[in-house]
Design an enzyme around this catalytic site. Structure first.
Site, mmCIF file in Angstrom:
data_model
loop_
_atom_site.group_PDB
_atom_site.id
_atom_site.type_symbol
_atom_site.label_atom_id
_atom_site.label_comp_id
_atom_site.label_asym_id
_atom_site.label_seq_id
_atom_site.Cartn_x
_atom_site.Cartn_y
_atom_site.Cartn_z
ATOM 1 N N MET A 51 -3.910 -80.310 -90.223
ATOM 2 C CA MET A 51 -3.726 -78.878 -90.499
ATOM 3 C C MET A 51 -3.077 -78.204 -89.294
ATOM 4 O O MET A 51 -3.137 -76.972 -89.158
ATOM 5 C CB MET A 51 -5.067 -78.223 -90.835
ATOM 6 C CG MET A 51 -5.696 -78.830 -92.100
ATOM 7 S SD MET A 51 -6.810 -77.712 -92.971
ATOM 8 C CE MET A 51 -8.047 -77.434 -91.745
ATOM 9 N N HIS B 129 -4.034 -81.439 -81.048
ATOM 10 C CA HIS B 129 -4.583 -81.707 -79.717
ATOM 11 C C HIS B 129 -4.570 -83.208 -79.488
ATOM 12 O O HIS B 129 -4.066 -83.977 -80.331
ATOM 13 C CB HIS B 129 -5.991 -81.117 -79.583
ATOM 14 C CG HIS B 129 -6.909 -81.477 -80.719
ATOM 15 N ND1 HIS B 129 -7.352 -82.767 -80.946
ATOM 16 C CD2 HIS B 129 -7.441 -80.718 -81.720
ATOM 17 C CE1 HIS B 129 -8.140 -82.781 -82.002
ATOM 18 N NE2 HIS B 129 -8.199 -81.559 -82.502
ATOM 19 N N GLY C 24 -6.743 -85.409 -79.788
ATOM 20 C CA GLY C 24 -7.341 -86.203 -80.870
ATOM 21 C C GLY C 24 -6.296 -86.555 -81.927
ATOM 22 O O GLY C 24 -6.208 -87.707 -82.376
ATOM 23 N N HIS C 25 -5.483 -85.577 -82.310
ATOM 24 C CA HIS C 25 -4.413 -85.858 -83.281
ATOM 25 C C HIS C 25 -3.397 -86.837 -82.688
ATOM 26 O O HIS C 25 -2.899 -87.719 -83.380
ATOM 27 C CB HIS C 25 -3.689 -84.563 -83.662
ATOM 28 C CG HIS C 25 -4.522 -83.564 -84.391
ATOM 29 N ND1 HIS C 25 -4.960 -82.394 -83.801
ATOM 30 C CD2 HIS C 25 -5.001 -83.544 -85.659
ATOM 31 C CE1 HIS C 25 -5.657 -81.693 -84.685
ATOM 32 N NE2 HIS C 25 -5.706 -82.363 -85.806
ATOM 33 N N GLY D 128 -9.561 -89.014 -88.484
ATOM 34 C CA GLY D 128 -10.522 -89.080 -87.384
ATOM 35 C C GLY D 128 -11.948 -89.299 -87.882
ATOM 36 O O GLY D 128 -12.343 -88.774 -88.923
ATOM 37 N N ASP E 87 -14.600 -86.174 -88.496
ATOM 38 C CA ASP E 87 -14.901 -85.684 -89.848
ATOM 39 C C ASP E 87 -15.392 -86.884 -90.660
ATOM 40 O O ASP E 87 -14.699 -87.392 -91.547
ATOM 41 C CB ASP E 87 -13.650 -85.058 -90.463
ATOM 42 C CG ASP E 87 -13.218 -83.815 -89.704
ATOM 43 O OD1 ASP E 87 -13.960 -82.828 -89.704
ATOM 44 O OD2 ASP E 87 -12.152 -83.861 -89.064
ATOM 45 N N GLN F 7 -15.771 -86.603 -94.471
ATOM 46 C CA GLN F 7 -14.424 -86.532 -95.051
ATOM 47 C C GLN F 7 -13.804 -87.928 -95.117
ATOM 48 O O GLN F 7 -13.227 -88.330 -96.139
ATOM 49 C CB GLN F 7 -13.554 -85.599 -94.199
ATOM 50 C CG GLN F 7 -12.062 -85.684 -94.492
ATOM 51 C CD GLN F 7 -11.254 -84.677 -93.700
ATOM 52 O OE1 GLN F 7 -11.270 -83.505 -94.008
ATOM 53 N NE2 GLN F 7 -10.512 -85.117 -92.695
ATOM 54 N N LEU G 285 -13.147 -83.184 -79.464
ATOM 55 C CA LEU G 285 -11.959 -82.331 -79.605
ATOM 56 C C LEU G 285 -11.865 -81.822 -81.046
ATOM 57 O O LEU G 285 -12.104 -82.562 -81.995
ATOM 58 C CB LEU G 285 -10.694 -83.112 -79.248
ATOM 59 C CG LEU G 285 -10.605 -83.632 -77.813
ATOM 60 C CD1 LEU G 285 -9.184 -84.139 -77.519
ATOM 61 C CD2 LEU G 285 -10.977 -82.560 -76.799
ATOM 62 N N SER H 142 -9.626 -78.540 -83.382
ATOM 63 C CA SER H 142 -8.731 -77.367 -83.356
ATOM 64 C C SER H 142 -9.548 -76.088 -83.242
ATOM 65 O O SER H 142 -9.081 -75.082 -82.721
ATOM 66 C CB SER H 142 -7.881 -77.324 -84.624
ATOM 67 O OG SER H 142 -7.131 -78.507 -84.733
HETATM 68 O O1 PAF Z 1 -8.983 -83.121 -91.372
HETATM 69 C C1 PAF Z 1 -8.081 -82.303 -91.663
HETATM 70 O O2 PAF Z 1 -7.321 -81.836 -90.810
HETATM 71 C C2 PAF Z 1 -7.918 -81.867 -93.105
HETATM 72 O O3 PAF Z 1 -9.147 -81.795 -93.769
HETATM 73 C C3 PAF Z 1 -6.929 -82.759 -93.882
HETATM 74 C C4 PAF Z 1 -7.431 -84.190 -94.015
HETATM 75 C C5 PAF Z 1 -5.570 -82.742 -93.205
HETATM 76 C C6 PAF Z 1 -6.765 -82.215 -95.315
HETATM 77 O O4 PAF Z 1 -6.300 -80.897 -95.294
#
Ligand code: PAF
Length: 300
Positions: free
Chosen positions: A35, A39, A41-42, A157, A160, A163, A194, A196
């Site tokens: 999204m 940072h 982590g991404h 990651g 989450d 998720q 980390l 956002s």
């Molecule tokens: O983890 C995230 O940044 C969001 O939930 C994702 C997986 C990009 C879906 O919008």
């Protein structure tokens, strides 16, 4: 100093399809959905994707998905930092960034899409209890993005964790043919995971937020004595912390199911709390029972 090349930026499905048609010949396609507000982590997810696909194209999507935000959540103030995000992607050798408008993903918006993904019972616990509808929104956008990118490998990651579990389950149950990789959580040197959303924290709130990772470490330290002891150790840390409004602290099986009484072996400890107006989540692996100690890595 030489600046890294910026990746190709596309914002329509047609441009993405055209880019990928030419790029697929280079090898497997790696995908990191985000999204934005990127940072370290991404960046580590992008490196994992690159490791998996070699010379194949790495795609990053940047899309603040309205479907996964509930009423009163931070959709409007969620940080949007496209220029800085492109630099992060450039440094990590990402090939193409897909940053669509909302109507490119949901043509009927602001009317809700008619077909969405029903995530099943795993979406009703933990995060799902506080954020009803959140995981239906996440899975719907991930399914759409998988359809648009058609990746071989997608990286998410472990921060989450619920998720990640739901995306794995959707990918298997709907036979989406994507290898889902869970990458270890990146932390600041003092332990803060980390996120956002950390940029919402004042200095005092950031100091309070450290109680979350301290609580998880306390759970790891007590895991030899079983799940109740692990939970109690974590709760004790959080009870001492000021400015932390606990939502849940749970010790579960690695698949987020319930643990049998006296269970030993692999488990997970997960926490969610509000610090100021910011909701934070974190988790760590545990090994319960006599040999219990902090597992060497987070990746399970
Ligand atoms: O983890 C995230 O940044 C969001 O939930 C994702 C997986 C990009 C879906 O919008």
């Amino acid at each position: 100093m030489t600046l890294p090349d910026l990746p190709t930026l596309v914002d329509t499905r047609a441009e993405l399809a055209a880019y990928l048609e030419a790029a697929r010949g280079r090898g497997r396609v790696g995908f990191v959905p985000t999204m934005g507000a990127l940072h370290e982590g991404h960046a580590s997810l992008m490196r994992t994707a690159r490791d998996r696909v070699g010379r194949g194209p790495v795609v990053v999507s940047i899309f603040v998905n309205p479907l996964q935000f509930g009423a009163g959540e931070d959709l409007d103030r969620y940080p949007r930092t496209l220029d800085a995000d492109l630099e992060v992607c450039g440094r990590e050798g990402v090939d193409v960034v897909f940053a669509p408008a909302v109507t490119e993903v949901y043509p009927s918006w602001p009317a809700q899409p008619q077909v969405t993904v029903a995530p099943g019972p795993l979406a009703d616990v933990l995060e799902g209890r506080t954020r009803p509808g959140h995981f239906a929104g996440v899975l719907t956008v991930v399914a759409k993005l998988f359809g648009l990118v058609r990746p071989d490998v997608a990286v998410f990651g472990q921060k989450d964790y619920q998720q990640l579990a739901l995306i794995r389950q959707m990918t298997a149950d709907l036979c989406l043919g994507v290898e889902v990789v869970g990458a270890e959580t990146c932390r600041d040197p003092d332990g803060l995971a980390l996120s956002s959303r950390n940029r919402y924290l004042s200095a005092d709130e950031r100091a309070s937020a450290l109680a979350l990772s301290r609580a998880l470490c306390a759970a790891q330290g007590a895991a030899a004595d079983g799940s109740e002891a692990a939970r109690a150790a974590a709760v004790a840390v959080l009870a001492e912390a000021s400015g932390v409004d606990l939502d849940y602290l749970a010790v579960t099986a690695p698949d987020l199911g319930d643990l049998a009484p006296g269970a030993t072996g692999e488990a997970r400890v997960l926490v969610a709390a509000r610090v100021g107006t910011t909701r934070l989540i974190d988790n760590l692996p545990l090994t319960l029972g006599p040999s219990g100690s902090a597992p060497s890595g987070e990746d399970h």
